[in-house]
Scaffold this active site. Sequence first.
Site, PDB file in Angstrom:
ATOM      1  N   CYS A  48     -22.880  23.445  10.117  1.00 26.50           N
ATOM      2  CA  CYS A  48     -21.771  22.664   9.814  1.00 26.50           C
ATOM      3  C   CYS A  48     -21.851  22.612   8.326  1.00 26.50           C
ATOM      4  CB  CYS A  48     -22.323  21.181  10.403  1.00 26.50           C
ATOM      5  SG  CYS A  48     -21.072  20.077  10.055  1.00 26.50           S
ATOM      6  N   ARG A  62     -21.730  18.860  17.163  1.00 26.74           N
ATOM      7  CA  ARG A  62     -20.861  18.484  16.291  1.00 26.74           C
ATOM      8  C   ARG A  62     -19.406  18.314  16.925  1.00 26.74           C
ATOM      9  NH1 ARG A  62     -18.353  15.183  14.013  1.00 26.74           N
ATOM     10  NH2 ARG A  62     -17.177  15.511  11.812  1.00 26.74           N
ATOM     11  N   HIS A  72     -13.265   1.330  14.612  1.00 27.04           N
ATOM     12  CA  HIS A  72     -12.490   0.189  14.315  1.00 27.04           C
ATOM     13  C   HIS A  72     -13.063  -1.266  14.787  1.00 27.04           C
ATOM     14  CE1 HIS A  72      -9.855   3.889  14.778  1.00 27.04           C
ATOM     15  NE2 HIS A  72     -10.096   3.487  13.512  1.00 27.04           N
ATOM     16  N   HIS A 105       0.798  -1.201   0.105  1.00 29.99           N
ATOM     17  CA  HIS A 105       0.042  -0.087   0.113  1.00 29.99           C
ATOM     18  C   HIS A 105       0.799   1.026  -0.044  1.00 29.99           C
ATOM     19  CE1 HIS A 105      -3.382  -2.275   0.136  1.00 29.99           C
ATOM     20  NE2 HIS A 105      -2.615  -3.130   1.168  1.00 29.99           N
ATOM     21  N   TYR A 117     -13.324  19.941   5.230  1.00 32.14           N
ATOM     22  CA  TYR A 117     -14.064  21.300   5.023  1.00 32.14           C
ATOM     23  C   TYR A 117     -13.516  22.039   3.856  1.00 32.14           C
ATOM     24  CZ  TYR A 117     -15.973  19.776   9.314  1.00 32.14           C
ATOM     25  OH  TYR A 117     -16.499  18.851  10.359  1.00 32.14           O
TER      26      TYR A 117
HETATM   27  N1  MTE Z   1     -14.342  22.698  18.240  1.00 42.95           N
HETATM   28  C1  MTE Z   1     -13.774  21.740  18.920  1.00 42.95           C
HETATM   29  N2  MTE Z   1     -12.801  22.221  19.742  1.00 42.95           N
HETATM   30  N3  MTE Z   1     -13.952  20.427  18.669  1.00 42.95           N
HETATM   31  C2  MTE Z   1     -14.873  20.155  17.648  1.00 42.95           C
HETATM   32  O1  MTE Z   1     -14.997  18.989  17.488  1.00 42.95           O
HETATM   33  N4  MTE Z   1     -16.513  20.943  16.037  1.00 42.95           N
HETATM   34  C3  MTE Z   1     -16.487  21.793  15.064  1.00 42.95           C
HETATM   35  C4  MTE Z   1     -16.997  23.352  15.769  1.00 42.95           C
HETATM   36  N5  MTE Z   1     -15.980  23.492  16.661  1.00 42.95           N
HETATM   37  C5  MTE Z   1     -15.526  21.198  16.810  1.00 42.95           C
HETATM   38  C6  MTE Z   1     -15.278  22.424  17.422  1.00 42.95           C
HETATM   39  C7  MTE Z   1     -17.697  21.874  13.959  1.00 42.95           C
HETATM   40  S1  MTE Z   1     -17.100  20.869  12.670  1.00 42.95           S
HETATM   41  C8  MTE Z   1     -18.844  22.362  14.033  1.00 42.95           C
HETATM   42  S2  MTE Z   1     -20.007  22.313  12.727  1.00 42.95           S
HETATM   43  C9  MTE Z   1     -19.399  23.147  15.226  1.00 42.95           C
HETATM   44  O2  MTE Z   1     -18.286  23.186  16.124  1.00 42.95           O
HETATM   45  C10 MTE Z   1     -20.544  22.583  15.852  1.00 42.95           C
HETATM   46  O3  MTE Z   1     -20.756  23.506  16.717  1.00 42.95           O
HETATM   47  P1  MTE Z   1     -22.152  22.820  18.102  1.00 42.95           P
HETATM   48  O4  MTE Z   1     -21.547  21.494  18.359  1.00 42.95           O
HETATM   49  O5  MTE Z   1     -21.898  23.831  19.302  1.00 42.95           O
HETATM   50  O6  MTE Z   1     -23.178  22.954  17.092  1.00 42.95           O
END
Ligand code: MTE
Length: 561
Positions: free
Chosen positions: A280, A233, A160, A136, A415
Amino acid sequence: MSRVLRSAFKLGSHHATYLLHQQEARIIKSISCYCDYSYKGGQEGGDGESRRDFRTVLTLVGLGGFVAAYVLASKVAAEGKPSKENVNYQKWHTEARTDLPTYKQEVIQKHDTLEKRIWVTYGIGVYDITDFVPKHPGSDKIMLGAGSAIDPFWAIYQQHNNKEILTLLESFRIGNLDKADAVSTEDMGSPWANEPKRHPLLKPASERPFNAEPPISLLAENFLTPNEFFYVRNHLPVPVIDAESYELDVEVEESGISKSFSLDEIKKLPKCTVTAAVMCGGNRRSEMTEVKPVKGLSWSAGAVGNAKWSGAKLRDILLAIGVESDEKRHVIFEGCDLDPTSHPYGASIPLSKAMDERGDVILAYEMNGETINRDHGFPLRVIVPGTVGARNVKWLSRVVVSDSESSSHWQQNDYKGFSPSTDWDTVDFTKSPAIQAMPVTSAICCPSEGDKVQTKDGCIAVKGYAWSGGGRRIVRVDLTADGGESWHVAELEQDDLPDGRHYGWTLWSANLPVPAGQKKIEIWSKAVDSAYNTQPESFKYTWNLRGVLSNAYHRVKVEIE
Ligand code: MTE
């Protein structure tokens, strides 16, 4: 003391505490070795990355590569390699194999090059992955984990724990680890033990890490989304943070200026409130997936919420330490949530956004007038209004003004949007900019797909939300019930704020005329923002492999009673 250990002490994160307890050199080595893996395992959805990356870490250190693992497992199975029946596969690594020898950790750790053969351990299983590596290309990073335990990673990325991956791993089994040297997940304590309680209405897209959205029929009920229904999220376990000892480090690269702020100090700064929707980047991904599968959590239209956030202006803090606006620089944010390699969740925004008075970037400690709760970033998160959720970093530990963007996985390798023709073989994440402002979107919250609805005077009641990134106000929401033959303009409910600084969402409602005599109809919504940007008609030509920026017309089929 290393930054990792320092932040572990400072933040009291459960996972970080585990790191402190595991000070043997081999664990630290194992942890520091897997940095690349970490950036992949905790990604959006925790389930995908480029195929090149799948190959990189596949099966052994984390991967999230269900598909690739499956393919490999099938290959291995075809070669007749798995040494056990497919029973009790979850226990294989916890049981000694009497047909195999026992090794001390000090022996295993010598097997860290192709020449010496590459061994790893999981539970008390010892695995020789040497033959797997050359098959791989790009899996050179597996080498970094050679000679150590993969348990800390799999304790966090629990995906996993499935038959395909464990079968593949077992096929590489060459021995048993001396029990005295084993790292078990029990030893570590579960990094998930301190997760907060959640409202049962939140529908989880994944439990660990916790990701959930409210039923979208509820969303248009409240202009300010109640905190307990606000989508969550998380990429990693929720850190446990003691507000008393909490400190935020603010640093300026090059000049070397740095200052720590306690929560009390931040609360003493002028308090500012901004109404902002957080969405998100993967909101409505489940609709894009219908065109062609994408990798990521299958969000419906509920990965968005609108709240009143209060806190200190980031601009005030940066000005206080002498930072000046600069079009080329960035502000990097790091969370207290650490992955198994001690890398925090991280993201960045342009410094100009942070310094812009109209940018309204705040370090928030309140959400809708209440102390921000643990899932949403207690005690402090950054709110970057108009910007994709991923940059709104929760559990903020560090803010750095830098010439470069955040190097985190979520800034560099996730993203981002791509052409519909870009696939996992051709994708090059360095070629696309990180998403900042989100495109205009809308969703129909009521009625829901499949509902039986009644007409009144030939119309049905419809409501939903609309939002555009970058502070662009929604100027119109168009609805149709006859496939676009006729369009009806919805009533809007929104803040009275100037364009460019309009960060909250717009709720809309309408009595939508339906075609006479038709029993089944499909309602479409499309919003228009202040720049006259509107939503694309379908997902077909905006499809992208990560399913982000999913903003085509929203369509809901209903039956007329
Ligand atoms: N910040 C931290 N420290 N860890 C995380 O996983 N997720 C991000 C963001 N900030 C995240 C983060 C993502 S992808 C999103 S969409 C938003 O937080 C979601 O915010 P909420 O959970 O307050 O709706």
